[in-house]
Design a protein around this motif. Sequence first.
Motif, PDB file in Angstrom:
ATOM      1  N   GLN A 181      17.468  33.614  -3.490  1.00 54.24           N
ATOM      2  CA  GLN A 181      17.182  33.450  -4.923  1.00 54.24           C
ATOM      3  C   GLN A 181      15.811  32.808  -5.116  1.00 54.24           C
ATOM      4  OE1 GLN A 181      20.458  31.275  -6.820  1.00 54.24           O
ATOM      5  NE2 GLN A 181      21.806  31.927  -5.164  1.00 54.24           N
ATOM      6  N   LEU A 182      15.562  31.760  -4.360  1.00 54.06           N
ATOM      7  CA  LEU A 182      14.304  31.020  -4.489  1.00 54.06           C
ATOM      8  C   LEU A 182      13.122  31.842  -4.003  1.00 54.06           C
ATOM      9  CD1 LEU A 182      15.786  27.643  -3.310  1.00 54.06           C
ATOM     10  CD2 LEU A 182      14.716  28.018  -5.550  1.00 54.06           C
ATOM     11  N   LEU A 183      13.326  32.599  -2.944  1.00 59.50           N
ATOM     12  CA  LEU A 183      12.235  33.427  -2.430  1.00 59.50           C
ATOM     13  C   LEU A 183      11.845  34.511  -3.436  1.00 59.50           C
ATOM     14  CD1 LEU A 183      13.198  33.819   1.342  1.00 59.50           C
ATOM     15  CD2 LEU A 183      11.435  32.350   0.332  1.00 59.50           C
ATOM     16  N   VAL A 184      12.827  35.102  -4.096  1.00 57.50           N
ATOM     17  CA  VAL A 184      12.519  36.111  -5.119  1.00 57.50           C
ATOM     18  C   VAL A 184      11.760  35.475  -6.277  1.00 57.50           C
ATOM     19  CG1 VAL A 184      13.533  37.630  -6.870  1.00 57.50           C
ATOM     20  CG2 VAL A 184      14.433  37.645  -4.528  1.00 57.50           C
ATOM     21  N   LEU A 185      12.218  34.318  -6.751  1.00 59.06           N
ATOM     22  CA  LEU A 185      11.525  33.641  -7.846  1.00 59.06           C
ATOM     23  C   LEU A 185      10.125  33.208  -7.430  1.00 59.06           C
ATOM     24  CD1 LEU A 185      14.438  31.455  -9.277  1.00 59.06           C
ATOM     25  CD2 LEU A 185      13.403  33.472 -10.326  1.00 59.06           C
ATOM     26  N   SER A 186       9.994  32.758  -6.190  1.00 60.50           N
ATOM     27  CA  SER A 186       8.669  32.377  -5.702  1.00 60.50           C
ATOM     28  C   SER A 186       7.736  33.583  -5.658  1.00 60.50           C
ATOM     29  CB  SER A 186       8.793  31.756  -4.306  1.00 60.50           C
ATOM     30  OG  SER A 186       7.517  31.444  -3.781  1.00 60.50           O
ATOM     31  N   TRP A 187       8.256  34.723  -5.211  1.00 59.77           N
ATOM     32  CA  TRP A 187       7.443  35.952  -5.161  1.00 59.77           C
ATOM     33  C   TRP A 187       6.999  36.366  -6.560  1.00 59.77           C
ATOM     34  CZ3 TRP A 187       8.953  41.089  -6.715  1.00 59.77           C
ATOM     35  CH2 TRP A 187       8.024  42.073  -6.365  1.00 59.77           C
ATOM     36  N   LEU A 188       7.854  36.146  -7.554  1.00 60.79           N
ATOM     37  CA  LEU A 188       7.534  36.551  -8.924  1.00 60.79           C
ATOM     38  C   LEU A 188       6.552  35.599  -9.604  1.00 60.79           C
ATOM     39  CD1 LEU A 188      11.074  37.621 -10.218  1.00 60.79           C
ATOM     40  CD2 LEU A 188       9.140  39.124  -9.726  1.00 60.79           C
ATOM     41  N   PHE A 189       6.672  34.298  -9.331  1.00 61.56           N
ATOM     42  CA  PHE A 189       5.954  33.310 -10.141  1.00 61.56           C
ATOM     43  C   PHE A 189       4.924  32.465  -9.387  1.00 61.56           C
ATOM     44  CE2 PHE A 189      10.135  33.832 -12.270  1.00 61.56           C
ATOM     45  CZ  PHE A 189       9.676  34.375 -13.470  1.00 61.56           C
ATOM     46  N   GLU A 190       4.877  32.574  -8.075  1.00 61.22           N
ATOM     47  CA  GLU A 190       3.950  31.745  -7.300  1.00 61.22           C
ATOM     48  C   GLU A 190       3.010  32.618  -6.478  1.00 61.22           C
ATOM     49  OE1 GLU A 190       6.890  27.841  -6.769  1.00 61.22           O
ATOM     50  OE2 GLU A 190       6.669  29.257  -5.113  1.00 61.22           O
ATOM     51  N   ASP A 191       1.907  32.030  -6.059  1.00 62.96           N
ATOM     52  CA  ASP A 191       0.882  32.765  -5.310  1.00 62.96           C
ATOM     53  C   ASP A 191       0.509  32.013  -4.034  1.00 62.96           C
ATOM     54  OD1 ASP A 191       0.501  34.846  -7.323  1.00 62.96           O
ATOM     55  OD2 ASP A 191      -0.507  33.302  -8.515  1.00 62.96           O
ATOM     56  N   ASN A 192       0.017  32.780  -3.054  1.00 60.65           N
ATOM     57  CA  ASN A 192      -0.564  32.220  -1.823  1.00 60.65           C
ATOM     58  C   ASN A 192       0.420  31.330  -1.066  1.00 60.65           C
ATOM     59  OD1 ASN A 192      -3.138  33.403  -2.483  1.00 60.65           O
ATOM     60  ND2 ASN A 192      -3.488  31.688  -3.880  1.00 60.65           N
ATOM     61  N   GLN A 193       1.690  31.713  -1.072  1.00 60.85           N
ATOM     62  CA  GLN A 193       2.692  30.883  -0.418  1.00 60.85           C
ATOM     63  C   GLN A 193       2.467  30.812   1.093  1.00 60.85           C
ATOM     64  OE1 GLN A 193       3.187  33.356  -2.590  1.00 60.85           O
ATOM     65  NE2 GLN A 193       5.122  33.173  -3.703  1.00 60.85           N
ATOM     66  N   LEU A 194       2.283  31.965   1.736  1.00 61.15           N
ATOM     67  CA  LEU A 194       2.142  31.977   3.194  1.00 61.15           C
ATOM     68  C   LEU A 194       0.897  31.227   3.635  1.00 61.15           C
ATOM     69  CD1 LEU A 194       3.234  35.638   4.061  1.00 61.15           C
ATOM     70  CD2 LEU A 194       4.544  33.525   4.331  1.00 61.15           C
ATOM     71  N   GLU A 195      -0.213  31.441   2.936  1.00 60.92           N
ATOM     72  CA  GLU A 195      -1.450  30.754   3.288  1.00 60.92           C
ATOM     73  C   GLU A 195      -1.282  29.244   3.147  1.00 60.92           C
ATOM     74  OE1 GLU A 195      -1.129  33.247   1.285  1.00 60.92           O
ATOM     75  OE2 GLU A 195      -2.407  34.888   2.002  1.00 60.92           O
ATOM     76  N   THR A 196      -0.581  28.832   2.103  1.00 51.66           N
ATOM     77  CA  THR A 196      -0.366  27.400   1.883  1.00 51.66           C
ATOM     78  C   THR A 196       0.500  26.809   2.986  1.00 51.66           C
ATOM     79  OG1 THR A 196      -0.497  27.740  -0.513  1.00 51.66           O
ATOM     80  CG2 THR A 196       0.457  25.676   0.252  1.00 51.66           C
ATOM     81  N   VAL A 197       1.560  27.522   3.365  1.00 52.33           N
ATOM     82  CA  VAL A 197       2.449  27.015   4.409  1.00 52.33           C
ATOM     83  C   VAL A 197       1.706  26.899   5.733  1.00 52.33           C
ATOM     84  CG1 VAL A 197       4.500  27.549   5.785  1.00 52.33           C
ATOM     85  CG2 VAL A 197       4.555  27.841   3.306  1.00 52.33           C
ATOM     86  N   ARG A 198       0.891  27.892   6.060  1.00 57.31           N
ATOM     87  CA  ARG A 198       0.142  27.853   7.323  1.00 57.31           C
ATOM     88  C   ARG A 198      -0.827  26.678   7.374  1.00 57.31           C
ATOM     89  NH1 ARG A 198      -0.786  33.644   6.337  1.00 57.31           N
ATOM     90  NH2 ARG A 198       0.774  34.859   7.494  1.00 57.31           N
ATOM     91  N   GLY A 199      -1.315  26.255   6.223  1.00 57.39           N
ATOM     92  CA  GLY A 199      -2.311  25.196   6.194  1.00 57.39           C
ATOM     93  C   GLY A 199      -1.755  23.797   6.028  1.00 57.39           C
ATOM     94  N   LEU A 200      -0.439  23.646   6.060  1.00 59.83           N
ATOM     95  CA  LEU A 200       0.150  22.330   5.856  1.00 59.83           C
ATOM     96  C   LEU A 200      -0.137  21.399   7.031  1.00 59.83           C
ATOM     97  CD1 LEU A 200       3.683  23.185   4.402  1.00 59.83           C
ATOM     98  CD2 LEU A 200       1.675  22.382   3.154  1.00 59.83           C
ATOM     99  N   SER A 201      -0.381  20.141   6.708  1.00 60.62           N
ATOM    100  CA  SER A 201      -0.590  19.136   7.739  1.00 60.62           C
ATOM    101  C   SER A 201       0.758  18.657   8.276  1.00 60.62           C
ATOM    102  CB  SER A 201      -1.363  17.951   7.167  1.00 60.62           C
ATOM    103  OG  SER A 201      -0.581  17.274   6.195  1.00 60.62           O
ATOM    104  N   TRP A 202       0.707  17.946   9.411  1.00 60.90           N
ATOM    105  CA  TRP A 202       1.958  17.444   9.979  1.00 60.90           C
ATOM    106  C   TRP A 202       2.587  16.395   9.072  1.00 60.90           C
ATOM    107  CZ3 TRP A 202       2.722  12.346  11.028  1.00 60.90           C
ATOM    108  CH2 TRP A 202       1.598  11.511  11.138  1.00 60.90           C
ATOM    109  N   GLU A 203       1.761  15.665   8.293  1.00 64.05           N
ATOM    110  CA  GLU A 203       2.314  14.691   7.366  1.00 64.05           C
ATOM    111  C   GLU A 203       3.175  15.360   6.292  1.00 64.05           C
ATOM    112  OE1 GLU A 203      -1.680  12.902   8.703  1.00 64.05           O
ATOM    113  OE2 GLU A 203      -0.931  14.861   8.072  1.00 64.05           O
ATOM    114  N   VAL A 204       2.698  16.488   5.777  1.00 69.58           N
ATOM    115  CA  VAL A 204       3.464  17.195   4.755  1.00 69.58           C
ATOM    116  C   VAL A 204       4.746  17.768   5.357  1.00 69.58           C
ATOM    117  CG1 VAL A 204       3.445  19.101   3.095  1.00 69.58           C
ATOM    118  CG2 VAL A 204       1.385  17.720   3.430  1.00 69.58           C
ATOM    119  N   TRP A 205       4.640  18.322   6.571  1.00 72.22           N
ATOM    120  CA  TRP A 205       5.849  18.822   7.222  1.00 72.22           C
ATOM    121  C   TRP A 205       6.853  17.699   7.471  1.00 72.22           C
ATOM    122  CZ3 TRP A 205       7.744  23.355   7.166  1.00 72.22           C
ATOM    123  CH2 TRP A 205       6.928  24.491   7.166  1.00 72.22           C
TER     124      TRP A 205
END
Length: 313
Positions: A181-205
């Motif tokens: 459910q969340l992935l579908v809503l994210s695909w519809l309303f959010e952008d650059n999800q994969l790029e953002t996840v790849r760039g996360l620091s260890w502190e954020v993780w």
Amino acid sequence: MPVPDILLALLVQGLWGMNFIAAKVGADNLPPLTLTAIRFAIAAAIVVPFMPRPRGQALRGVLILSVTFGTLHFGAMFTGLSMVDAATAAVIIQTGPPFSVLLGVLIFKEVIGWRRILGLVLAFAGVVVVAGEPQMVSVVPVLILLFAALSWAVSNAIVKTTRDLPALAVTGWLSLLAIPQLLVLSWLFEDNQLETVRGLSWEVWGAIVYIAVGGSLAAHSLWYSLLRRHPMTVVAPWGLLAPILGIAAGILVLGEAATWQKLVGGAITLTGVGIIQIRSARKGRPVGTPPDEPEAHLGDAPEAAPNRKRTTP
């Protein structure tokens, strides 16, 4: 309670209080719906392999909870948190118990006394004060967080349909069902999800893992160990420490502004919530613990009694 259990209660409240900080870090670095999906993926991966699969009425309850609690509550909470500071969110999200009382009146025809009515008035009046903060440029995040609290209250009423399942099984399976459910809503309303996840620091993780494990699974397991050993009237008031610690941590750790609206409004809201929690617990109808997991309220949801009114002052 004996001293070891008091220390345990303080530890749980500390875990919950710091959960607001970790959630704020996550919401500031990830699109909120993506953050919610990752949070549930971690929880599901830890819990689902070891828990029974829901069936029948329990399955229907978990499916509904995956929407009301998984997608609506957490999705709205992280969205609102991305727009306001952690201390403000810690205050507003506490309106979950007052919403539970309102649902009890509207749906279960419960009659409440003047003390809980006073608690309701104070709880929402405090939110109005907080909404007047100078940095609050829009009422939208306040409404989003209030909707998250309402979704929590609705889930608190629904969770009684899952009593045949262990508490952690409810958490794990609703987490798993909420992910698509969340992935579908994210695909519809959010952008650059994969790029953002790849760039996360260890502190954020680390913050994200803490949200899923430390502030949720670990804290609730410890909380239930207290509930098994002590009456709800003894344990429930300790839950009021979590938002206080969340407000303090937001100011001290994240450097958020300590405005008079936040401090006074927070005090008013928590006073109202405290009245509701204590009065409900004394009447044997506690309305829950700090909003996080629905298993916190297994067995505590109001029983439907359409033909019988209760007066609980």
